[in-house]
Design a protein around this motif. Structure first.
Motif, PDB file in Angstrom:
ATOM      1  N   ALA A   1       0.825  -1.206   0.000  1.00 32.44           N
ATOM      2  CA  ALA A   1       0.000   0.000   0.000  1.00 32.44           C
ATOM      3  C   ALA A   1       0.863   1.261   0.000  1.00 32.44           C
ATOM      4  N   ALA A   2       1.976   1.224   0.718  1.00 35.39           N
ATOM      5  CA  ALA A   2       2.897   2.369   0.712  1.00 35.39           C
ATOM      6  C   ALA A   2       3.479   2.598  -0.675  1.00 35.39           C
ATOM      7  N   LEU A   3       3.763   1.503  -1.402  1.00 31.54           N
ATOM      8  CA  LEU A   3       4.276   1.652  -2.758  1.00 31.54           C
ATOM      9  C   LEU A   3       3.217   2.249  -3.684  1.00 31.54           C
ATOM     10  N   ARG A   4       1.978   1.801  -3.535  1.00 26.76           N
ATOM     11  CA  ARG A   4       0.901   2.316  -4.384  1.00 26.76           C
ATOM     12  C   ARG A   4       0.576   3.770  -4.087  1.00 26.76           C
ATOM     13  N   ASN A   5       0.422   4.075  -2.798  1.00 29.38           N
ATOM     14  CA  ASN A   5      -0.160   5.356  -2.414  1.00 29.38           C
ATOM     15  C   ASN A   5       0.850   6.443  -2.078  1.00 29.38           C
ATOM     16  N   ILE A   6       2.067   6.043  -1.705  1.00 26.54           N
ATOM     17  CA  ILE A   6       3.095   7.035  -1.364  1.00 26.54           C
ATOM     18  C   ILE A   6       4.166   7.085  -2.447  1.00 26.54           C
ATOM     19  N   ALA A   7       4.831   5.955  -2.684  1.00 23.26           N
ATOM     20  CA  ALA A   7       5.956   5.950  -3.617  1.00 23.26           C
ATOM     21  C   ALA A   7       5.528   6.270  -5.039  1.00 23.26           C
TER      22      ALA A   7
END
Length: 365
Positions: free
Chosen positions: A54-60
């Protein structure tokens, strides 16, 4: 976790660089169409589980699209592995940002491996309540809350429980699960039991006695979230906790799993502050690193993370859609302000080993 070692059940490693639709980033002063970090690279270490994805999708990914920077992400399954990776690197620059649990950040900070961020370079921090801004003696920046609740089977329990006392109702929930002893969730459950029995965190003996009342109904100590989900799917479990809905975001959306979760307990719900940290030795540029951490605090990004993975947003202005606000699993800034209880990691560190031993003795005999 992580959450002491709650993520040790995941052991995969990977690398990813993503690009997708962008989000508002008011701290960047570039003109329309200009990407201020084109050609720059940021190296990130994050979780290999759904939280990391989720961090890769939404932040990175949104950071890449908006700034032109390339995010190269390594992923691993536990806080202990993250700590080991940074320690093994020595003076070799390896990562610009690591996202991990507070206990890992404290260990890295005490080892002298982290830089203390300049808070003035993180403008989105102004909308984060002070208690969620930093951790690890100022070496980490809070970027989400790992939130634990009661998990229940709507088919057998019915309406969502409104008190932790429901765990002790054998007629309501004859088959339950509890967290394993070395998880922080077990420490919180001890405190909850103590309060229900008339004690508190500094008088936990009544809590251990109350926990012993559950012994004959405990099907398992939930080390493996996938196993827990399967036990609910087959009807072998009625209730359990403390546990995070974030452990099974896919299954909890699937009615075949008979999984419900609630943060509506009258006693409140426990949270653990997850942190972004900056190693002292980094391969990338400071401006990119600070921009990335600041982007993780963007109110739209925070809302997307909450809706995607059931983590609590730390930004008090997080944008949660009207539809998401109807979900019992998606926490709003208002709920966090009203009901969230944050771990006292310093205190837990002083009692951790003793409590693990007592908890283990109860449920292993």
């Amino acid at each position: 976790m992580g959450k002491l070692n709650r993520r040790d059940f995941v052991k995969t490693l990977g690398a990813a660089s993503l690009a997708t639709a962008g989000l508002s980033m008011p701290f960047l002063r570039a003109s329309a169409g200009e990407k201020p970090f084109q050609g720059k690279t940021l190296r990130l270490l994050t979780w290999s589980d759904d939280t990391g994805l989720a961090a890769l999708r939404n932040i990175a990914a949104t950071f890449e699209e908006k700034t032109g920077a390339k995010v190269i992400a390594d992923r691993t399954g536990s806080t202990s592995e993250m700590v080991a990776k940074l320690k093994a690197a020595g003076d070799r620059p390896q990562y610009d940002v690591i996202t991990l649990a507070g206990v890992g950040a404290e260990g890295l900070a005490s080892a002298g491996l982290l830089e203390k961020p300049d808070l003035n370079r993180l403008p989105n921090l102004k909308d984060v309540p002070e208690k969620y801004q930093t951790g690890a003696a100022g070496h980490g920046i809070g970027y989400l809350l790992w939130c634990n609740s009661l998990i229940y089977n709507p088919n057998t329990v019915g309406d969502a429980p409104t008190s932790y006392a429901s765990l002790w109702d054998k007629d309501l929930a004859p088959n339950i699960f509890l967290p394993p002893p070395n998880w922080t969730e077990a420490m919180d459950l001890i405190i909850i039991a103590a309060h229900l029995a008339g004690g508190d965190a500094h008088n936990v003996e009544p809590g251990f006695k109350k926990l012993a009342e559950l012994k004959d109904r405990v099907v398992t100590l939930g080390e493996n979230p996938n196993q827990i989900a399967e036990l609910f799917r087959t009807g072998a479990l009625d209730m359990g906790g403390l546990y995070a809905p974030a452990f099974f975001p896919k299954q909890i959306r699937d009615p075949n799993y008979h999984l419900g979760a609630t943060f509506g307990m009258k006693e409140g719900f426990y949270t653990d502050l997850m942190l972004s940290v900056m190693p002292k030795v980094r391969p990338g540029e400071d401006d990119v690193t600070y921009a990335f951490i600041n982007h993780s605090l963007d109110p739209v990004v925070q809302g997307k993370m909450a809706e995607d993975i059931y983590n609590g947003p730390v930004n008090s202005k997080a944008v949660i859609s009207a539809e998401a606000r109807q979900s019992p699993y998606i926490l709003t800034p208002e709920q966090i302000a009203d009901k969230a209880i944050i771990h006292d990691n310093a205190f837990l560190a002083t009692v951790h080993d003793q409590w693990i031993r007592r908890y283990t003795e109860i449920f292993s005999s």
